[in-house]
Design a protein around this motif. Sequence first.
Motif, PDB file in Angstrom:
ATOM      1  N   ARG A 243       0.834  -1.199   0.000  1.00 37.42           N
ATOM      2  CA  ARG A 243       0.000   0.000   0.000  1.00 37.42           C
ATOM      3  C   ARG A 243       0.878   1.264   0.000  1.00 37.42           C
ATOM      4  NH1 ARG A 243      -1.543  -3.537   3.658  1.00 37.42           N
ATOM      5  NH2 ARG A 243      -0.763  -2.319   5.434  1.00 37.42           N
ATOM      6  N   SER A 244       1.765   1.317  -0.971  1.00 37.32           N
ATOM      7  CA  SER A 244       2.722   2.429  -1.052  1.00 37.32           C
ATOM      8  C   SER A 244       2.509   3.226  -2.333  1.00 37.32           C
ATOM      9  CB  SER A 244       4.155   1.886  -1.044  1.00 37.32           C
ATOM     10  OG  SER A 244       4.377   1.085   0.098  1.00 37.32           O
ATOM     11  N   PRO A 245       2.400   4.554  -2.227  1.00 39.99           N
ATOM     12  CA  PRO A 245       2.242   5.385  -3.428  1.00 39.99           C
ATOM     13  C   PRO A 245       3.577   5.605  -4.116  1.00 39.99           C
ATOM     14  CG  PRO A 245       2.290   6.774  -1.488  1.00 39.99           C
ATOM     15  CD  PRO A 245       2.339   5.355  -0.985  1.00 39.99           C
ATOM     16  N   ASP A 246       3.530   6.022  -5.351  1.00 36.74           N
ATOM     17  CA  ASP A 246       4.741   6.373  -6.092  1.00 36.74           C
ATOM     18  C   ASP A 246       4.414   7.584  -6.970  1.00 36.74           C
ATOM     19  OD1 ASP A 246       7.125   6.518  -7.397  1.00 36.74           O
ATOM     20  OD2 ASP A 246       6.852   4.699  -8.598  1.00 36.74           O
ATOM     21  N   PRO A 247       4.974   8.764  -6.695  1.00 31.53           N
ATOM     22  CA  PRO A 247       5.946   9.071  -5.638  1.00 31.53           C
ATOM     23  C   PRO A 247       5.309   9.143  -4.262  1.00 31.53           C
ATOM     24  CG  PRO A 247       5.325  11.070  -6.788  1.00 31.53           C
ATOM     25  CD  PRO A 247       4.659   9.940  -7.528  1.00 31.53           C
TER      26      PRO A 247
ATOM     27  N   THR B 220       7.671  17.642   0.076  1.00 33.65           N
ATOM     28  CA  THR B 220       8.773  16.997  -0.637  1.00 33.65           C
ATOM     29  C   THR B 220       8.358  15.608  -1.119  1.00 33.65           C
ATOM     30  OG1 THR B 220      10.395  18.156   0.729  1.00 33.65           O
ATOM     31  CG2 THR B 220      11.164  16.200  -0.469  1.00 33.65           C
ATOM     32  N   GLN B 221       8.506  15.396  -2.413  1.00 32.04           N
ATOM     33  CA  GLN B 221       8.158  14.097  -2.976  1.00 32.04           C
ATOM     34  C   GLN B 221       9.408  13.238  -3.161  1.00 32.04           C
ATOM     35  OE1 GLN B 221       5.811  14.670  -6.564  1.00 32.04           O
ATOM     36  NE2 GLN B 221       3.931  14.444  -5.360  1.00 32.04           N
ATOM     37  N   LEU B 222       9.333  12.034  -2.627  1.00 33.04           N
ATOM     38  CA  LEU B 222      10.416  11.070  -2.780  1.00 33.04           C
ATOM     39  C   LEU B 222      10.101  10.188  -3.975  1.00 33.04           C
ATOM     40  CD1 LEU B 222      13.049   9.961  -1.422  1.00 33.04           C
ATOM     41  CD2 LEU B 222      11.578   8.309  -0.250  1.00 33.04           C
ATOM     42  N   THR B 223      11.079  10.028  -4.855  1.00 31.14           N
ATOM     43  CA  THR B 223      10.879   9.203  -6.053  1.00 31.14           C
ATOM     44  C   THR B 223      11.827   8.018  -6.018  1.00 31.14           C
ATOM     45  OG1 THR B 223      12.468  10.545  -7.285  1.00 31.14           O
ATOM     46  CG2 THR B 223      10.156  11.192  -7.424  1.00 31.14           C
ATOM     47  N   ASN B 224      11.777   7.219  -7.066  1.00 31.38           N
ATOM     48  CA  ASN B 224      12.631   6.049  -7.186  1.00 31.38           C
ATOM     49  C   ASN B 224      13.670   6.259  -8.279  1.00 31.38           C
ATOM     50  OD1 ASN B 224      11.302   4.220  -5.222  1.00 31.38           O
ATOM     51  ND2 ASN B 224       9.546   4.561  -6.571  1.00 31.38           N
ATOM     52  N   GLU B 225      14.726   5.465  -8.220  1.00 29.80           N
ATOM     53  CA  GLU B 225      15.828   5.618  -9.172  1.00 29.80           C
ATOM     54  C   GLU B 225      15.336   5.446 -10.604  1.00 29.80           C
ATOM     55  OE1 GLU B 225      19.787   6.520 -10.028  1.00 29.80           O
ATOM     56  OE2 GLU B 225      18.787   6.527  -8.078  1.00 29.80           O
ATOM     57  N   SER B 226      14.456   4.472 -10.776  1.00 34.21           N
ATOM     58  CA  SER B 226      13.903   4.217 -12.112  1.00 34.21           C
ATOM     59  C   SER B 226      12.416   4.538 -12.124  1.00 34.21           C
ATOM     60  CB  SER B 226      14.121   2.747 -12.506  1.00 34.21           C
ATOM     61  OG  SER B 226      13.435   2.453 -13.701  1.00 34.21           O
ATOM     62  N   ALA B 227      12.032   5.416 -13.024  1.00 34.20           N
ATOM     63  CA  ALA B 227      10.618   5.799 -13.108  1.00 34.20           C
ATOM     64  C   ALA B 227       9.743   4.649 -13.576  1.00 34.20           C
ATOM     65  CB  ALA B 227      10.465   6.993 -14.059  1.00 34.20           C
TER      66      ALA B 227
ATOM     67  N   GLU C  47       4.765   1.154  -7.059  1.00 28.32           N
ATOM     68  CA  GLU C  47       3.486   1.493  -6.437  1.00 28.32           C
ATOM     69  C   GLU C  47       2.848   0.230  -5.861  1.00 28.32           C
ATOM     70  OE1 GLU C  47      -0.758   3.775  -7.433  1.00 28.32           O
ATOM     71  OE2 GLU C  47       0.838   3.647  -8.947  1.00 28.32           O
ATOM     72  N   ASN C  48       2.554   0.271  -4.558  1.00 26.95           N
ATOM     73  CA  ASN C  48       1.931  -0.869  -3.858  1.00 26.95           C
ATOM     74  C   ASN C  48       2.747  -2.155  -3.977  1.00 26.95           C
ATOM     75  OD1 ASN C  48      -0.272   0.750  -3.099  1.00 26.95           O
ATOM     76  ND2 ASN C  48      -1.300   0.337  -5.052  1.00 26.95           N
TER      77      ASN C  48
ATOM     78  N   SER D 132      14.744  -1.976  -5.507  1.00 29.60           N
ATOM     79  CA  SER D 132      15.223  -1.001  -4.524  1.00 29.60           C
ATOM     80  C   SER D 132      14.329   0.233  -4.478  1.00 29.60           C
ATOM     81  CB  SER D 132      16.679  -0.599  -4.822  1.00 29.60           C
ATOM     82  OG  SER D 132      17.278  -0.071  -3.670  1.00 29.60           O
ATOM     83  N   CYS D 133      13.057   0.015  -4.211  1.00 31.50           N
ATOM     84  CA  CYS D 133      12.061   1.090  -4.210  1.00 31.50           C
ATOM     85  C   CYS D 133      12.188   1.961  -2.953  1.00 31.50           C
ATOM     86  CB  CYS D 133      10.658   0.507  -4.274  1.00 31.50           C
ATOM     87  SG  CYS D 133      10.309  -0.434  -5.776  1.00 31.50           S
ATOM     88  N   ASN D 134      12.627   3.190  -3.131  1.00 26.91           N
ATOM     89  CA  ASN D 134      12.733   4.114  -2.007  1.00 26.91           C
ATOM     90  C   ASN D 134      11.374   4.413  -1.395  1.00 26.91           C
ATOM     91  OD1 ASN D 134      15.531   4.415  -2.311  1.00 26.91           O
ATOM     92  ND2 ASN D 134      15.288   6.094  -3.770  1.00 26.91           N
ATOM     93  N   THR D 135      10.378   4.580  -2.244  1.00 27.98           N
ATOM     94  CA  THR D 135       9.044   4.982  -1.770  1.00 27.98           C
ATOM     95  C   THR D 135       8.464   3.950  -0.811  1.00 27.98           C
ATOM     96  OG1 THR D 135       8.171   3.985  -3.802  1.00 27.98           O
ATOM     97  CG2 THR D 135       8.521   6.372  -3.799  1.00 27.98           C
ATOM     98  N   VAL D 136       8.674   2.689  -1.101  1.00 30.86           N
ATOM     99  CA  VAL D 136       8.109   1.614  -0.267  1.00 30.86           C
ATOM    100  C   VAL D 136       8.734   1.628   1.121  1.00 30.86           C
ATOM    101  CG1 VAL D 136       7.893  -0.881   0.020  1.00 30.86           C
ATOM    102  CG2 VAL D 136       7.496   0.169  -2.225  1.00 30.86           C
ATOM    103  N   PHE D 137      10.051   1.685   1.195  1.00 32.76           N
ATOM    104  CA  PHE D 137      10.714   1.550   2.493  1.00 32.76           C
ATOM    105  C   PHE D 137      10.697   2.840   3.299  1.00 32.76           C
ATOM    106  CE2 PHE D 137      12.328  -2.027   0.071  1.00 32.76           C
ATOM    107  CZ  PHE D 137      12.136  -3.049   1.001  1.00 32.76           C
TER     108      PHE D 137
END
Length: 482
Positions: A238-242, A250-257, A262-263, A273-278
Amino acid sequence: MNKPLRRVSVFCLTLIVALMGWVTWIQGAKADAYQSDPHNPRVTIGKYAAPMGNILVDDRPVTGSAETSGSLRYKRTYTDGALYAPVTGFASQVYGSTQLEALYGDLLDGTDSRLQSPVDALSRKRPKGGDVATTIDASVQKAGYAALGGKKGAAVALDPATGKILGMVSTPSYDPGKFAGSDDKDAKAWRTMSDDPDSPEVNRALRQSLPPGSTFKLVVAAAALEDGLYSSVDEPTRSPDPYTLPHTRTQLTNESASAPCENADIRTALRYSCNTVFAKMAADLGQDKVRAQAEKFGFNDGKIDTPVRTGKSVYPKDMDEAQTALSGIGQFDDQATPMQMAMVAAAIANGGELKTPQLVDRLTDGSGNTLEEPGTKTYGRTMSAHTAEQLRSAMRTVVEQGTGTNAKIDGLTVGGKTGTAQHGVDNSGTPYAWFVSYAQDDRGRQVAVAVMVEDSGAARDEVSGNGLAAPVARAMMKAALR
């Protein structure tokens, strides 16, 4: 006797008694203190009056003693000095001793009371120095040193079942034999090392704490599974991206778009290595739960002895929610040594039980008789066996299908996690590259490795855990389970 003469006599007698008392106190109560005082030149003369015992790797000495023409009759010599300096430390006639050379100085120079026989005690003869047998596997050490090459960094390999340190590499290194003596050439070599901006004397494997980057996501994943926030590594998060950091814009994004973050479930989030999830996971857990999990692995413990003391790895306190989120991806004020991250990988590989890292296998006297065997010590249980199995499975996905493919080894089961840690003002510095991993052969033997590349000379966009650090881990794992 007239009165003035009697007074002078009593005064002189008092001085004589006081002097005798002082001499008795010096020779008795203070004798040991003066004898062991490093400022006493007799201590150094005695230490180097005979060949010292040795530090052993694979039961072969990597140290020695050479006769000199000076008052300090013998000086220390080293075989492959730069390779083993992070293990041995140095013993110098002028600059003192460090690491194993210092911790076991009494054993090596023969002054340890356990070495003395009744005959030695009567004759006041110093026994032959004993030896320190290390847990280092020469092939693992050499593999890590060669793979790091000219990079500035460090690598640690552990046996998860025992905590034995199989490899401990720090680069750039130094040759302790170059300043072991006391002449002008030794002084020049010491100045050269001391003035080197890359600080080769620093044991980066044990003492260099840096942001662990995405390798810390393993700690957060363990906390989430142990807490019950998620029941398995395959449950959507249940994680949004970004992801917008709490109470900020401040929006945190991931290395690869294009990464499916997401989720994403934990397995997928580790794979990409999803930054948004962790980041969201850490914020949902809260800093106290993440810290409790980190401390089970050894974070915030400033007294981990191998027996050489490790630098303190830190999971910070008093963070707000946004800072807690950033700490979940190994940023903000997180700090970890390569040894600490090797402990994380070792605990996961060993079913959740963490063994205390151990560099010394045994201590022996001058005839090879064992005086002491430190043995295996349990640091603590970091997680359930079920959680550890879940994380091993997800780490295998990282190596087989994700960001850690450079760690693959034919014939071995390998799991890992990459990390790229930002640093500097506005993250302007060249990132640190990390890789933590474990490998297992078909006989059940395991090894856990952590690699940190502080500076490789590569361009910023070429720095990655998979590109720079994973090949080093691969070389060490392959050597350990050869």
